[in-house]
Design a protein around this motif. Structure first.
Motif, short mmCIF file in Angstrom:
data_model
loop_
_atom_site.label_atom_id
_atom_site.label_comp_id
_atom_site.label_asym_id
_atom_site.label_seq_id
_atom_site.Cartn_x
_atom_site.Cartn_y
_atom_site.Cartn_z
N THR A 1 -2.71 4.36 1.19
CA THR A 1 -3.94 3.58 1.00
C THR A 1 -4.07 2.43 2.01
O THR A 1 -5.17 1.96 2.26
CB THR A 1 -3.98 2.96 -0.41
OG1 THR A 1 -2.87 2.06 -0.55
CG2 THR A 1 -3.93 4.04 -1.48
N GLY A 2 -2.96 1.97 2.55
CA GLY A 2 -2.96 0.84 3.47
C GLY A 2 -2.63 -0.48 2.80
O GLY A 2 -2.45 -1.50 3.45
N ARG A 3 -2.49 -0.47 1.48
CA ARG A 3 -2.24 -1.72 0.76
C ARG A 3 -0.84 -2.29 1.04
O ARG A 3 -0.67 -3.51 1.12
CB ARG A 3 -2.48 -1.53 -0.73
CG ARG A 3 -3.95 -1.29 -1.03
CD ARG A 3 -4.26 -1.13 -2.50
NE ARG A 3 -5.68 -0.87 -2.69
CZ ARG A 3 -6.62 -1.80 -2.70
NH1 ARG A 3 -6.30 -3.07 -2.55
NH2 ARG A 3 -7.88 -1.47 -2.88
N THR A 4 0.14 -1.44 1.20
CA THR A 4 1.50 -1.91 1.54
C THR A 4 1.48 -2.59 2.91
O THR A 4 2.06 -3.66 3.10
CB THR A 4 2.49 -0.74 1.54
OG1 THR A 4 2.57 -0.21 0.22
CG2 THR A 4 3.87 -1.16 2.01
N VAL A 5 0.79 -1.98 3.86
CA VAL A 5 0.71 -2.55 5.20
C VAL A 5 -0.04 -3.88 5.17
O VAL A 5 0.36 -4.85 5.82
CB VAL A 5 0.04 -1.56 6.18
CG1 VAL A 5 -0.20 -2.22 7.53
CG2 VAL A 5 0.90 -0.31 6.33
N ARG A 6 -1.12 -3.97 4.39
CA ARG A 6 -1.84 -5.23 4.27
C ARG A 6 -0.93 -6.33 3.74
O ARG A 6 -0.93 -7.45 4.25
CB ARG A 6 -3.07 -5.07 3.34
CG ARG A 6 -3.95 -6.31 3.38
CD ARG A 6 -4.37 -6.91 2.04
NE ARG A 6 -3.56 -6.69 0.90
CZ ARG A 6 -2.75 -7.62 0.35
NH1 ARG A 6 -2.60 -8.80 0.90
NH2 ARG A 6 -2.08 -7.35 -0.74
N ALA A 7 -0.13 -6.01 2.76
CA ALA A 7 0.81 -6.99 2.21
C ALA A 7 1.83 -7.40 3.27
O ALA A 7 2.18 -8.59 3.39
CB ALA A 7 1.51 -6.42 0.98
N ALA A 8 2.31 -6.43 4.05
CA ALA A 8 3.28 -6.74 5.11
C ALA A 8 2.65 -7.62 6.19
O ALA A 8 3.30 -8.53 6.71
CB ALA A 8 3.81 -5.45 5.72
N TYR B 1 3.50 -10.25 -2.05
CA TYR B 1 2.22 -10.13 -1.36
C TYR B 1 1.39 -8.96 -1.87
O TYR B 1 0.27 -8.75 -1.42
CB TYR B 1 2.47 -9.96 0.15
CG TYR B 1 3.08 -11.18 0.76
CD1 TYR B 1 2.29 -12.20 1.28
CD2 TYR B 1 4.46 -11.34 0.82
CE1 TYR B 1 2.85 -13.33 1.84
CE2 TYR B 1 5.03 -12.47 1.38
CZ TYR B 1 4.21 -13.46 1.89
OH TYR B 1 4.77 -14.59 2.43
N ARG B 2 1.94 -8.19 -2.79
CA ARG B 2 1.23 -7.01 -3.31
C ARG B 2 0.00 -7.42 -4.11
O ARG B 2 0.04 -8.39 -4.86
CB ARG B 2 2.16 -6.18 -4.20
CG ARG B 2 3.33 -5.57 -3.46
CD ARG B 2 4.17 -4.74 -4.39
NE ARG B 2 3.38 -3.64 -4.90
CZ ARG B 2 3.40 -2.40 -4.41
NH1 ARG B 2 4.18 -2.11 -3.40
NH2 ARG B 2 2.63 -1.47 -4.92
N ASP B 3 -1.08 -6.67 -3.97
CA ASP B 3 -2.28 -6.99 -4.73
C ASP B 3 -2.25 -6.39 -6.13
O ASP B 3 -3.12 -6.65 -6.94
CB ASP B 3 -3.55 -6.57 -3.99
CG ASP B 3 -3.62 -5.08 -3.69
OD1 ASP B 3 -2.76 -4.32 -4.16
OD2 ASP B 3 -4.56 -4.67 -2.97
N ASP B 4 -1.21 -5.60 -6.43
CA ASP B 4 -1.07 -5.01 -7.77
C ASP B 4 0.14 -5.58 -8.51
O ASP B 4 0.62 -4.99 -9.46
CB ASP B 4 -0.96 -3.49 -7.68
CG ASP B 4 0.27 -3.02 -6.91
OD1 ASP B 4 0.97 -3.87 -6.30
OD2 ASP B 4 0.53 -1.82 -6.90
N LEU B 5 0.62 -6.73 -8.08
CA LEU B 5 1.84 -7.31 -8.65
C LEU B 5 1.73 -7.50 -10.16
O LEU B 5 2.64 -7.16 -10.90
CB LEU B 5 2.16 -8.64 -7.97
CG LEU B 5 3.49 -9.28 -8.33
CD1 LEU B 5 4.65 -8.38 -7.93
CD2 LEU B 5 3.63 -10.62 -7.64
N THR B 6 0.60 -7.98 -10.63
CA THR B 6 0.46 -8.21 -12.07
C THR B 6 0.42 -6.90 -12.85
O THR B 6 0.89 -6.83 -13.96
CB THR B 6 -0.79 -9.04 -12.39
OG1 THR B 6 -1.92 -8.41 -11.79
CG2 THR B 6 -0.66 -10.46 -11.88
#
Length: 181
Positions: free
Chosen positions: A108-115, A70-75
């Motif tokens: 940043t909140g990105r981990t929580v967004r993915a969760a 679900y990470r937005d930086d996976l690539t």
């Protein structure tokens, strides 16, 4: 050079306070599930569940969520490698439950967004709350924790690292300067 901002005792006190706040805000723990974000959030969730059981005399459900896919930086992170999946394990259904997401450090909140995305794929909770050991600021997304162990104002060239005995063999939260490559 690193500076300890929470030692073992301070971590224990912060988690005890968060446990009390969770119970108070939810008027008990019925219909609550503590879900730790892998990796350190899982151990913090287990500790909170133990504290809540000591206080309430009743077990609270726990689970763990793997946000890898679900990470937005996976690539960017994986380049040509396959991502390493650690698995999501939530035995209870999340639909109509109060899910309390738990993580070690909120940045940043990105981990929580993915969760949040991962949880929503499992069902429709009645509510999702967020508990973090450390809130260091610098949000990139509109995410705010409901329960905070400690607010630690930081600069972007600092790193906040929670070390837990279960993973790291030591118990502390430290702040260090980023090393430039």
């Amino acid at each position: 050079m690193s500076k300890t901002i929470l030692d073992e005792q301070a971590i224990r006190r912060a988690l005890t306070r968060i446990a009390h706040e969770i119970i108070e805000r939810n008027k008990g723990i019925s219909d609550c599930i503590l879900v730790g974000i892998k990796t350190r959030g899982v151990y913090i969730a287990r500790r909170l569940a133990e504290r809540i059981e000591e206080i309430e005399g009743e077990k609270v459900s726990t689970g763990e969520v793997d946000i890898t896919l679900y990470r937005d930086d996976l690539t960017h992170k994986t380049k040509d490698k396959q991502p390493e999946l650690k698995g999501t394990n939530i035995s209870n259904l999340v639909t109509d439950k109060k899910v309390i997401l738990i993580d070690d450090v909120l940045y940043t909140g990105r981990t929580v967004r993915a969760a949040l995305d991962a949880i929503m794929d499992l069902g429709r909770p009645s509510q999702i709350q967020l508990a973090v050991l450390i809130d260091r600021g610098h949000r990139e997304l509109p995410i705010r924790p409901d329960f905070i162990g400690k607010n630690v104002p930081t600069s972007k060239n600092e790193v906040v690292e929670a070390k837990l005995i279960e993973v790291d063999g030591e118990e502390e939260v430290i702040i260090t300067q980023k090393t430039s490559l």
